[in-house]
Design an enzyme around this catalytic site. Structure first.
Site, PDB file in Angstrom:
ATOM      1  N   ARG A  11      -2.014  -5.974  -8.529  1.00 30.79           N
ATOM      2  CA  ARG A  11      -0.911  -6.901  -8.284  1.00 30.79           C
ATOM      3  C   ARG A  11      -0.774  -7.939  -9.381  1.00 30.79           C
ATOM      4  O   ARG A  11       0.276  -8.148  -9.946  1.00 30.79           O
ATOM      5  CB  ARG A  11      -1.106  -7.623  -6.942  1.00 30.79           C
ATOM      6  CG  ARG A  11      -0.759  -6.777  -5.754  1.00 30.79           C
ATOM      7  CD  ARG A  11      -1.208  -7.409  -4.495  1.00 30.79           C
ATOM      8  NE  ARG A  11      -2.645  -7.610  -4.517  1.00 30.79           N
ATOM      9  CZ  ARG A  11      -3.392  -7.806  -3.450  1.00 30.79           C
ATOM     10  NH1 ARG A  11      -2.840  -7.874  -2.266  1.00 30.79           N
ATOM     11  NH2 ARG A  11      -4.688  -7.962  -3.549  1.00 30.79           N
ATOM     12  N   SER A  34      -2.901  -7.580   2.961  1.00 32.42           N
ATOM     13  CA  SER A  34      -3.174  -7.510   4.399  1.00 32.42           C
ATOM     14  C   SER A  34      -3.488  -8.897   4.938  1.00 32.42           C
ATOM     15  O   SER A  34      -3.082  -9.241   6.060  1.00 32.42           O
ATOM     16  CB  SER A  34      -4.357  -6.568   4.657  1.00 32.42           C
ATOM     17  OG  SER A  34      -4.062  -5.271   4.199  1.00 32.42           O
ATOM     18  N   LYS A  39     -17.302  -7.069   6.657  1.00 30.35           N
ATOM     19  CA  LYS A  39     -16.001  -7.641   7.046  1.00 30.35           C
ATOM     20  C   LYS A  39     -15.794  -7.515   8.552  1.00 30.35           C
ATOM     21  O   LYS A  39     -16.277  -6.564   9.173  1.00 30.35           O
ATOM     22  CB  LYS A  39     -14.859  -6.904   6.331  1.00 30.35           C
ATOM     23  CG  LYS A  39     -14.648  -7.344   4.899  1.00 30.35           C
ATOM     24  CD  LYS A  39     -13.359  -6.752   4.355  1.00 30.35           C
ATOM     25  CE  LYS A  39     -13.130  -7.136   2.903  1.00 30.35           C
ATOM     26  NZ  LYS A  39     -11.934  -6.474   2.334  1.00 30.35           N
ATOM     27  N   HIS A  63       0.846  -1.206   0.000  1.00 27.33           N
ATOM     28  CA  HIS A  63       0.000   0.000   0.000  1.00 27.33           C
ATOM     29  C   HIS A  63       0.877   1.250   0.000  1.00 27.33           C
ATOM     30  O   HIS A  63       0.629   2.201  -0.743  1.00 27.33           O
ATOM     31  CB  HIS A  63      -0.878   0.054   1.261  1.00 27.33           C
ATOM     32  CG  HIS A  63      -1.923  -1.012   1.367  1.00 27.33           C
ATOM     33  ND1 HIS A  63      -2.076  -1.800   2.484  1.00 27.33           N
ATOM     34  CD2 HIS A  63      -2.879  -1.427   0.501  1.00 27.33           C
ATOM     35  CE1 HIS A  63      -3.081  -2.637   2.306  1.00 27.33           C
ATOM     36  NE2 HIS A  63      -3.586  -2.434   1.108  1.00 27.33           N
TER      37      HIS A  63
HETATM   38  O1  PNS Z   1      -8.938  -3.124   0.283  1.00 25.23           O
HETATM   39  P1  PNS Z   1     -10.231  -3.604  -0.327  1.00 25.23           P
HETATM   40  O2  PNS Z   1     -11.099  -4.275   0.714  1.00 25.23           O
HETATM   41  O3  PNS Z   1     -10.016  -4.441  -1.549  1.00 25.23           O
HETATM   42  O4  PNS Z   1     -11.012  -2.271  -0.817  1.00 25.23           O
HETATM   43  C1  PNS Z   1     -12.279  -2.357  -1.442  1.00 25.23           C
HETATM   44  C2  PNS Z   1     -12.945  -0.974  -1.466  1.00 25.23           C
HETATM   45  C3  PNS Z   1     -13.012  -0.419  -0.069  1.00 25.23           C
HETATM   46  C4  PNS Z   1     -12.129  -0.044  -2.331  1.00 25.23           C
HETATM   47  C5  PNS Z   1     -14.365  -1.141  -2.076  1.00 25.23           C
HETATM   48  O5  PNS Z   1     -15.030  -2.123  -1.378  1.00 25.23           O
HETATM   49  C6  PNS Z   1     -15.193   0.140  -2.034  1.00 25.23           C
HETATM   50  O6  PNS Z   1     -14.947   1.062  -2.773  1.00 25.23           O
HETATM   51  N1  PNS Z   1     -16.209   0.186  -1.129  1.00 25.23           N
HETATM   52  C7  PNS Z   1     -17.091   1.324  -0.974  1.00 25.23           C
HETATM   53  C8  PNS Z   1     -18.508   0.986  -1.443  1.00 25.23           C
HETATM   54  C9  PNS Z   1     -18.677   1.348  -2.907  1.00 25.23           C
HETATM   55  O7  PNS Z   1     -18.451   2.460  -3.337  1.00 25.23           O
HETATM   56  N2  PNS Z   1     -19.093   0.345  -3.728  1.00 25.23           N
HETATM   57  C10 PNS Z   1     -19.306   0.532  -5.142  1.00 25.23           C
HETATM   58  C11 PNS Z   1     -18.078   0.242  -5.980  1.00 25.23           C
HETATM   59  S1  PNS Z   1     -17.870  -1.471  -6.146  1.00 25.23           S
END
Ligand code: PNS
Length: 161
Positions: free
Chosen positions: A90, A128, A41, A17
């Site tokens: 990645r 993570s 989560k 990150h």
């Molecule tokens: O580190 P992660 O868990 O892969 O991150 C995922 C994240 C937080 C970027 C994604 O879940 C997110 O943007 N959540 C906010 C809800 C949202 O906007 N959803 C619509 C887009 S899929």
């Protein structure tokens, strides 16, 4: 002023990150590292803890801030007048989900552009979840997370230090 948001769970923030955040800080005027709250989560670190850990990690980058949010990413972008979402990519395994999220976000907010940065090769395997798994079995995570937060991560995650 170009404001970019680096969203994620950051449970916890890793060197992978940090590499993306650092590179984004060189590309945009301001970068907001956003801890997105996902009620589905069960995180190992609370939102406040994740924000505090990230705060320590970014302290030397004057144009990087940390924040947290519960809601749609695109709504946060509108609130902050941000137009860019920065994600690290990645491997091919990341692509499908990231592509789906990028297209969804574009549909919800056509002004938002998702920019993918290729993860540095030394961090290709890092996540993570990997950090948590290795630490929970007492493995060495010294090269996985920034040094300034290493002790806190170990104290929380390692059963037999
Ligand atoms: O580190 P992660 O868990 O892969 O991150 C995922 C994240 C937080 C970027 C994604 O879940 C997110 O943007 N959540 C906010 C809800 C949202 O906007 N959803 C619509 C887009 S899929």
């Amino acid at each position: 002023m170009k404001i970019a948001v680096c969203p994620g769970s950051f449970d916890p923030v890793t060197n992978g990150h940090l590499d993306i955040i650092k590179r984004a800080s060189q590309m945009f005027d301001e970068v907001i590292v956003l801890v997105v709250i996902n009620p589905a989560k069960k995180p190992s670190f609370s939102v406040e803890e994740r924000v505090e850990l990230i705060g320590r990690v970014i302290k030397d980058f004057p144009n990087v801030k940390v924040d947290s949010y519960y809601g749609l990413l695109v709504d946060y972008l509108r609130e902050k007048n941000a137009t860019v979402i920065v994600k690290g990519l990645r491997a091919v395994s990341d692509f499908e989900y990231e592509f789906q999220m990028a297209l969804t976000n574009k549909k919800l907010n056509p002004d938002a552009e998702t920019v993918f940065l290729t993860t540095a090769s030394q961090h290709m395997y890092l996540s993570s979840s990997i950090v948590k798994q290795v630490a929970s079995f007492g493995g060495n995570i010294d090269s996985f997370v920034p040094e300034c937060i290493l002790d806190d991560i170990k104290n929380r995650l390692m059963k037999d230090k």
